[in-house]
Enzyme design. Structure first.
Site, short mmCIF file in Angstrom:
data_model
loop_
_atom_site.label_atom_id
_atom_site.label_comp_id
_atom_site.label_asym_id
_atom_site.label_seq_id
_atom_site.Cartn_x
_atom_site.Cartn_y
_atom_site.Cartn_z
N SER A 131 -2.05 4.09 -13.79
CA SER A 131 -2.43 5.06 -12.94
C SER A 131 -1.26 5.20 -11.76
O SER A 131 -1.18 3.79 -10.95
CB SER A 131 -2.93 5.84 -13.42
N TYR A 144 -12.33 7.00 -10.21
CA TYR A 144 -11.09 7.15 -10.90
C TYR A 144 -10.38 6.14 -10.35
O TYR A 144 -9.87 4.82 -10.81
CB TYR A 144 -10.64 8.26 -11.74
#
Length: 244
Positions: A131, A144
């Site tokens: 990501s 995250y």
């Protein structure tokens, strides 16, 4: 010549499902793994693949999955996700454990389990979907972002450790992709999830799947180390050009 095989985790929806379809179009026999086996079986029937139950947070599940696969040319570590948007001060440790188990240890389990078969193929490829959160820190996202940083470093470390082995390694780091990602992050709150993509043209799962397909089609001597892909409307994780 035997059929080349690909393994896609988190294949019951989103990027994983689209990637499985794309690799099947390229002639791979695709093993699709996820916890939602009913979805997997329908997908496997459509693409001529094999559906196997998989929970990347379970040692036993990963081992059973790997044992059921005779050979592997491509592994797509796609299973992962986010939970919540808490500050560090208000961090939910269970959410953190889930994110680290799924994104980091899940990638580790799958890679360890299938690495001997990828090497034995003579032309293996490991694609890890990380990501843009693997490159940035942002407020309320530390669970995250820290997990994605760790997952990315795990993948990048393999680049050196496997040097000289017939295995290529590609990290694909997407920005905003409209899938079930935000729905999971916000515990099923569809309205809140929709606001993430409001006023922008986000990426869709097929965009990432086509990149995986391109990577898988490169000659054995070509290694695309790292690919960062974002919507035109996104500069970094928290900076968007929103319309309306």
């Amino acid at each position: 010549m035997s059929t080349r095989t690909a393994v896609v985790t988190g294949a019951s929806s989103g990027i994983g499902e689209a990637t499985a379809r794309e690799l099947a179009k390229q002639g791979y026999h695709v093993y699709v793994g996820a916890r939602r086996v009913d979805r997997l079986e329908g997908l496997a029937a459509e693409i001529g693949g094999t559906a196997l139950p998989l929970d990347v947070t379970s040692d036993e599940s990963v081992q059973a999955f790997a044992d059921a696969i005779e050979s592997a040319n491509v592994l797509v570590n796609n299973a992962g996700g986010a939970k919540g948007l808490a500050t560090v001060a208000d961090a939910d440790l269970d959410d953190w454990r889930w994110m680290w188990e799924t994104n980091v240890l899940g990638t580790l389990r799958m890679t360890k389990a299938l690495l001997p078969k990828l090497i034995a193929s003579g032309d293996g490829l490991i694609v890890t979907i990380t990501s843009v959160a693997a490159f940035h820190a942002y407020d309320n996202g530390s669970g995250y972002t820290s997990a994605k940083h760790a997952q990315a470093v795990l993948h990048r470390t393999l680049r050196g450790e496997l040097l000289g082995q017939p295995v290529r390694l590609t990290e694909i780091a997407p920005g905003a992709v409209e899938t079930e990602f935000s729905l999971v992050r916000f515990d099923g709150d569809a309205d809140r999830a929709a606001k993430v993509y409001e006023g922008i043209d986000p990426l869709v799962a097929q965009d990432i799947a086509e990149i995986v397909g391109f990577v898988a089609n490169r000659p054995p001597h070509v290694n695309l180390d790292q690919i960062i892909v974002k919507p035109r409307d996104q500069a970094d994780p928290g900076r968007f050009a929103r319309r309306g």
